[in-house]
Design an enzyme around this catalytic site. Sequence first.
Site, mmCIF file in Angstrom:
data_model
loop_
_atom_site.group_PDB
_atom_site.id
_atom_site.type_symbol
_atom_site.label_atom_id
_atom_site.label_comp_id
_atom_site.label_asym_id
_atom_site.label_seq_id
_atom_site.Cartn_x
_atom_site.Cartn_y
_atom_site.Cartn_z
ATOM 1 N N HIS A 122 23.409 8.656 -15.622
ATOM 2 C CA HIS A 122 22.787 8.853 -14.307
ATOM 3 C C HIS A 122 21.514 8.006 -14.266
ATOM 4 C CE1 HIS A 122 20.365 11.162 -11.353
ATOM 5 N NE2 HIS A 122 21.498 11.706 -10.923
ATOM 6 N N ASP A 199 21.182 14.005 -22.210
ATOM 7 C CA ASP A 199 20.989 14.436 -20.827
ATOM 8 C C ASP A 199 22.020 15.542 -20.571
ATOM 9 O OD1 ASP A 199 21.083 14.857 -18.140
ATOM 10 O OD2 ASP A 199 21.293 12.754 -17.574
ATOM 11 N N LYS A 225 21.061 23.178 -11.108
ATOM 12 C CA LYS A 225 22.502 22.958 -11.307
ATOM 13 C C LYS A 225 23.119 24.102 -12.117
ATOM 14 C CE LYS A 225 21.869 17.965 -11.426
ATOM 15 N NZ LYS A 225 22.284 17.359 -10.167
ATOM 16 N N CYS A 363 24.083 8.437 -7.729
ATOM 17 C CA CYS A 363 22.951 8.074 -8.615
ATOM 18 C C CYS A 363 23.463 7.509 -9.936
ATOM 19 C CB CYS A 363 22.022 9.251 -8.887
ATOM 20 S SG CYS A 363 21.216 9.877 -7.438
HETATM 21 N N1 PLP Z 1 21.436 13.582 -15.197
HETATM 22 C C1 PLP Z 1 22.626 13.877 -14.659
HETATM 23 C C2 PLP Z 1 23.873 13.669 -15.476
HETATM 24 C C3 PLP Z 1 22.712 14.375 -13.362
HETATM 25 O O1 PLP Z 1 23.906 14.659 -12.829
HETATM 26 C C4 PLP Z 1 21.511 14.555 -12.627
HETATM 27 C C5 PLP Z 1 21.565 15.027 -11.230
HETATM 28 O O2 PLP Z 1 22.549 14.859 -10.548
HETATM 29 C C6 PLP Z 1 20.289 14.247 -13.242
HETATM 30 C C7 PLP Z 1 20.291 13.773 -14.530
HETATM 31 C C8 PLP Z 1 18.998 14.430 -12.530
HETATM 32 O O3 PLP Z 1 18.762 15.771 -12.239
HETATM 33 P P1 PLP Z 1 17.548 16.210 -11.318
HETATM 34 O O4 PLP Z 1 17.658 15.429 -10.053
HETATM 35 O O5 PLP Z 1 17.753 17.679 -11.130
HETATM 36 O O6 PLP Z 1 16.284 15.908 -12.070
#
Ligand code: PLP
Length: 405
Positions: A122, A199, A225, A363
């Site tokens: 991401h 992550d 989430k 993203c």
């Molecule tokens: N990493 C992954 C795999 C994600 O799916 C997301 C959000 O969709 C994030 C990081 C970032 O999360 P946040 O926007 O809650 O900080």
Amino acid sequence: MLDLKKIRADFPLLSTEVYGKPLVYLDNGATAQKPRRVIDKVNELHTTLNANVHRGAHYLSERCTEEYEAARETVRAYIGAASRREVVFTAGATAAINNVAYSFGERYIGAGDNVVITEMEHHADIVPWQLVCGRRGAELRVVPFDDRGELLYERFGDLVDDRTRIVGVTQASNVLGTMPDLRRIIALAHSRDVPVLVDGCQGIVHGGVDVGALDCDFYAFSGHKLYGPTGIGVLYGKERWLDEMPPFMGGGDMVATVTFEKTTYAELPLKFEAGTANFIGAIGLAEAIRYLEGLDARDVAQHERLLLDYATERLQAIDGVRIYGAAPHKCSIVSFTAEGTHPLDVGMILDKQGIAVRTGTHCAEPVMVHYGLTAMCRASFALYNTADEVDALVAGLERALRMLR
Ligand code: PLP
């Protein structure tokens, strides 16, 4: 098996109607809905306990501080960390990864070093590393994946060398659903004394984590989430690293003493918690974890597996639909395109039928580029979704395709 009727009744938003149609919420990868007990807990805190933590000597502040620290213990136990000192509350996974990239980078990354990530990360696990590499004169290296969405593990062996300072890898791709073999990656990195950040944003929702058993060095996830409130997340870091890393942000609560000449920092984990913490979010997240602990994790995993298999089977039976991500270890995320249509148009027509899916780059632009696309549709399933909702998605998609083609 899960009692889905009862579970769905726990989540008030699921009974919402949109455009006069019952909501079919399949955008859980973006954010999950909250069980009533989390909503009630947050309300209760605002109505009965709200006071700043670690500051006041008065009753409410002390009680709130106790609950905040108890929430830290709940998170610690849930993720299998050895100590509360290793559990830092952040604004979310993005904040947690930026914290590591900045603080770790300041201490350990220099000119000529490199950072290894994967092609399926991401943006939250790409851009912070690009920023630090740019600042420090280091190189960002990327381990690719194949068209099934499986990482090319042998490439880790080529890319991780004696100038690698850290590896960043997702526990589950938010587009492909791929759950990489983290043990293999961590063993390889550790054999070269390289720490690994995982992550866990999607992964923790689909199967949880035991950071102790996994032996990762850092782990990041977001509360929203995991059926918890928005604006709260967690950075786990092994004490040995967190101790040596400088703080990310300065301000109240992260200090021991301050003079104009010199500041000394608070003990872990507060060294990394500058400013007023989102204590209500943290306590709400602990409530979400207690909710999950009330369910049988194996039943949840099995239910999500069935949803994934059923959705995959039904979607790929539709003429011209292509699914991205067929790794053997995959969580309940199904990204797809339909020949002759644009994902944004498909998403819009699904929406008008009450079906919420994600459309766009998710993203994760490099994943789009891998397949020569600019967008996909994504259905991401949570523990409360049903096979009937998969049927609704399929019927809605067939209708959209009839209209668009
Ligand atoms: N990493 C992954 C795999 C994600 O799916 C997301 C959000 O969709 C994030 C990081 C970032 O999360 P946040 O926007 O809650 O900080």
